[in-house]
Design a protein around this motif. Sequence first.
Motif, PDB file in Angstrom:
ATOM      1  N   GLY A   2      -2.718  23.376  35.407  1.00  0.00           N
ATOM      2  CA  GLY A   2      -3.082  22.789  36.670  1.00  0.00           C
ATOM      3  C   GLY A   2      -2.484  21.405  36.696  1.00  0.00           C
ATOM      4  O   GLY A   2      -2.286  20.886  37.913  1.00  0.00           O
ATOM      5  N   GLN A   3      -2.671  20.637  35.701  1.00  0.00           N
ATOM      6  CA  GLN A   3      -1.933  19.404  35.587  1.00  0.00           C
ATOM      7  C   GLN A   3      -0.582  19.131  35.921  1.00  0.00           C
ATOM      8  O   GLN A   3      -0.053  18.558  36.781  1.00  0.00           O
ATOM      9  N   SER A   6      -0.078  19.929  39.733  1.00  0.00           N
ATOM     10  CA  SER A   6      -0.285  18.622  40.476  1.00  0.00           C
ATOM     11  C   SER A   6       0.845  17.703  40.249  1.00  0.00           C
ATOM     12  O   SER A   6       1.083  16.996  41.379  1.00  0.00           O
ATOM     13  N   ILE A   7       1.348  17.494  39.242  1.00  0.00           N
ATOM     14  CA  ILE A   7       2.360  16.409  39.067  1.00  0.00           C
ATOM     15  C   ILE A   7       3.713  16.682  39.851  1.00  0.00           C
ATOM     16  O   ILE A   7       4.296  16.086  40.752  1.00  0.00           O
TER      17      ILE A   7
END
Length: 127
Positions: A2-3, A6-7
């Motif tokens: 998920g990170q 988003s990045i």
Amino acid sequence: MGQMASILFIVVMFAFLYFFMIRPQRKQQQQHQQMLSKIKRGDKVTTIGRLHGVVDEVNETEKTVTLDCDGIYLVFDLNAVAKISPAEDAQAKTVAPESGAVAESAATSEVESASSAADDNADSEAK
């Protein structure tokens, strides 16, 4: 995971902003600066306030331009110039010589017709 998404989304947004907003604006600024570097006395200009005038003086050190607006001289920042039209004498040089000859012959025929009309008036007054 998920990170990472988003990045990646943030990187894509920055790329989008750069290619669709920042880059075209820089290109437009460069074109405007090139246009201003070619400004010279006698050019017709329009300011960002839609004032029309003729360039009387360009001061490169102070980055100002003096415009002649029907006998009124106004000093503007060089960046206030929105559009430049070439000087009239430069446009007159590009006119085909044939059109100048036509204008001369038209002016000559007007003078001749005016002088013949004056002669006719003088003859009728003499009678």
